[in-house]
Scaffold this active site. Structure first.
Site, mmCIF file in Angstrom:
data_model
loop_
_atom_site.group_PDB
_atom_site.id
_atom_site.type_symbol
_atom_site.label_atom_id
_atom_site.label_comp_id
_atom_site.label_asym_id
_atom_site.label_seq_id
_atom_site.Cartn_x
_atom_site.Cartn_y
_atom_site.Cartn_z
ATOM 1 C CD GLU A 80 89.365 9.522 103.141
ATOM 2 O OE1 GLU A 80 88.940 8.532 102.004
ATOM 3 O OE2 GLU A 80 90.540 9.626 103.333
ATOM 4 C CD GLU A 353 72.145 13.514 118.317
ATOM 5 O OE1 GLU A 353 71.140 12.571 118.547
ATOM 6 O OE2 GLU A 353 72.474 13.830 119.309
ATOM 7 C CD GLU A 380 79.752 18.163 109.305
ATOM 8 O OE1 GLU A 380 80.476 18.184 110.529
ATOM 9 O OE2 GLU A 380 79.432 17.015 108.749
#
Length: 465
Positions: A80, A353, A380
Site C-alpha cells: 500500500e 529490486e 509493475e
C-alpha cells in the site's frame, strides 16, 4: 470522472446510528481486554522482524512532530505504501507536509526508503499507526494536528476512523477498493464493517465497479480517480543493470533465439511446489520446440522464505543461483559468479529490486493467485509492458484485473498445466508475443494519470478545510 455527489457538502455525523456507535464501543472494549494478548503477538513477531519490538510509544499515539498541519496518510503495508508513493510525492510537491503512518515494519521501512529526502528536509515524518484505542488515536491527533486524514486502499479500523471523525479531522480514502470477497464477508458479519465506510467524507475509487459498491453502503461523496500505482516511477538504474546483463547471459529479452526468460513474481507459501511443476513443464515444452532451456527468475514475496525456497528448488534437482551471491550491490556480476548458462533458477533474494527482475524477463507469472489469496500487484509488470499471467484467485486485484482480462493483456489460468502450456505458446510464437507486448503498451497508457485525477479532487477538498 466524479459521481453526481462530487460537489462539497456538509458531512453527516459519524457514527450515523446508535447501533453502530454501541458496536464500536463494544469493539474498543474488547481491544482493551485483549491488549496484553496483542502486545504479546507483536513481541513474538519481533523474533523474526525486530522492528515489531521498536517504537512502542507510537503504537499508543505518543508521537512528536514539527510538521505544520500535515496531511496524515495511512498505508498499512509495504504494498500500500509503494502504491501511494506517487500521491504522497504529489502532495509534497503541492506544498503540503505529510505525516505517514503504517501498520507493519515493512511498510515503515518502505516509507523511509521512498521518502528519504523529504524526511531529511523535515517535510515528512513516518510513524506506526496507533492501536485501536480511542485515547491513543486522540493522543496522536492532538500532537500532530493533521489538516486531514487520507487512508489508502481499504481501511476500516472502527476506532481509528470513528475517533478521527469525532475529533473533527476531515477523512478521505485514496486508491479505494471494495472487493467482492469483502462484500460477502461483511454481509456475514451483519454489515458492521460496511457501516464503517460511512466515516469517509470523500472516497477516491479505482473504478466504477468499486465506486458503485461504496455508494451502495452509504458513502456520501465518491469520485472515480483510478489507481496511482500506474504512475509509479520505474527505476532507471535497475532497468540499466538488467539490460547490461541480457547479452552476457544470452537471454531472449535481448535477442531471439537465446534463452527464454520467465519470472515468477511475489510467490508465497503454497505456490512453490506448484511453480516447480510449472518450471518442469515449461522446460520440457521448450525442449520439444527446439529452444534453449529457460532461465527462471523466481522472486519470493517474503525475505523470511529466501533460504527455504532455495532448498526446495535444489531439492527438486534445479540448479540455483542467488542474486545476493552472483550480483553485487550495483547489480553487477561478482568475481566468483557462476556461468549463468548452467543455471536453471535465479532466486531474487533481495528487496526493492522488482523492476530489475521484471526487466530480465519476457513474461511474468504473479503469485498469491495459485492459492486463495487474491493475487499480488500486476501493475509493475504491465508498466514494463510484459505479458502477465495469474492463477484462479484474483479477487485482490479486481482492479485492474477485470479490465486487463477484458483487454487481453492478462491471462488467467485455473491449473498449472494450463499455465505451463500458455507460457510455452507465448515463448515459442513471436507473433503472439508481439501482440501481447502491444496490448500491454496500450493498456498502460490508457490507465495512467491517476495521481493527477486524485489531486484534482484532493486539493480543493483540502483547501476547503
Amino acid at each position: 470522472m466524479a459521481s453526481p455527489s462530487s460537489t462539497p457538502t456538509a458531512s453527516r455525523p459519524f457514527p450515523p446510528s446508535w447501533r453502530l456507535s454501541v458496536l464500536i464501543g463494544v469493539y474498543e472494549m474488547l481491544w482493551h481486554l485483549l491488549l496484553p494478548v496483542f502486545l504479546l503477538f507483536l513481541w513474538r513477531r519481533g523474533q523474526r522482524e525486530p522492528l515489531y519490538r521498536a517504537h512502542w510509544d507510537e503504537r499508543f499515539g505518543a508521537v512528536r512532530t514539527g510538521l505544520d498541519r500535515p496531511v496524515w496518510v495511512h498505508s498499512a503495508s509495504m504494498g500500500e505504501m509503494r502504491g501511494a508513493a506517487p500521491l504522497v510525492r504529489a502532495l509534497l510537491a503541492a506544498g503540503y507536509p505529510v505525516f505517514i503512518t503504517t501498520l507493519t515494519p515493512a511498510g515503515r521501512t518502505a516509507a523511509h526508503t521512498l521518502f528519504e529526502e523529504a524526511i531529511a528536509q523535515r517535510r515528512l515524518q513516518v510513524s506506526y499507526v496507533p492501536l485501536e484505542l480511542g485515547w491513543a488515536v486522540r493522543g496522536l491527533i492532538q500532537r500532530v494536528r493533521p489538516r486531514a486524514a487520507l487512508m489508502t486502499e481499504i481501511d476500516t479500523w472502527p476506532v481509528l476512523l470513528a475517533t478521527i471523525r469525532r475529533q473533527g479531522v476531515p477523512l478521505a480514502m485514496a486508491n479505494a477498493q471494495y472487493p467482492k470477497k469483502s462484500i460477502v464477508r461483511d454481509r456475514k458479519w451483519g454489515g458492521f464493517r460496511a457501516g464503517i465506510f460511512q466515516a469517509y467524507e470523500l472516497v477516491l475509487c479505482k473504478s466504477e465497479t468499486h465506486a458503485q459498491r461504496f455508494r451502495d453502503v452509504g458513502c456520501e461523496r465518491v469520485v472515480i480517480a483510478g489507481e496511482t500505482r500506474f504512475d509509479l516511477p520505474v527505476s532507471p538504474q535497475q532497468l540499466a543493470a538488467a539490460h547490461a546483463l541480457l547479452a552476457p547471459w544470452q537471454l531472449a529479452t535481448a535477442s531471439p533465439g537465446h534463452r527464454p526468460v520467465v519470472c515468477f513474481a511475489s510467490a508465497i507459501v503454497g505456490e512453490d511446489e506448484q511453480f516447480i511443476e510449472a518450471i518442469r513443464l515449461v522446460q520440457a515444452g521448450l525442449q520439444a520446440a527446439g529452444l534453449p532451456p529457460p532461465l527462471v527468475v523466481y522472486v519470493p514475496r517474503s525475505p523470511q522464505r529466501f533460504d527455504t525456497v532455495v532448498k526446495l528448488m535444489e531439492g527438486a534437482g534445479l540448479r540455483v543461483a542467488r542474486r545476493s551471491r552472483v550480483l553485487d550491490a550495483a547489480l553487477q556480476p561478482t568475481p566468483d559468479a557462476p556461468d549463468m548458462g548452467g543455471i536453471d533458477v535465479l532466486v531474487g533474494d533481495s528487496l526493492g529490486e522488482m523492476y530489475f527482475y521484471l526487466a530480465l524477463s519476457q513474461v511474468v507469472v504473479v503469485g498469491a493467485s495459485f492459492v486463495p489469496l487474491g493475487a499480488h500487484n500486476v501493475i509493475e509488470p504491465l508498466a514494463l509492458r510484459k505479458p502477465v499471467m495469474v492463477g484462479p484467485s484474483i479477487w485482490g486485484i479486481e482492479y485492474p484485473g477485470v479490465e486487463a482480462l477484458a483487454a487481453g493483456v492478462l491471462q488467467q489460468h485455473m491449473t498449472i498445466a494450463s499455465l505451463s502450456k500458455a507460457l510455452v505458446q507465448l515463448l515459442t510464437s513471436p507473433t503472439d508475443y508481439a501482440r501481447a507486448i502491444d496490448g500491454a503498451e496500450a493498456f498502460y497508457a490508457e490507465h495512467g494519470g491517476a495521481t493527477a485525477r486524485h489531486m484534482a479532487t484532493l486539493v480543493p477538498w483540502l483547501e476547503a478545510r
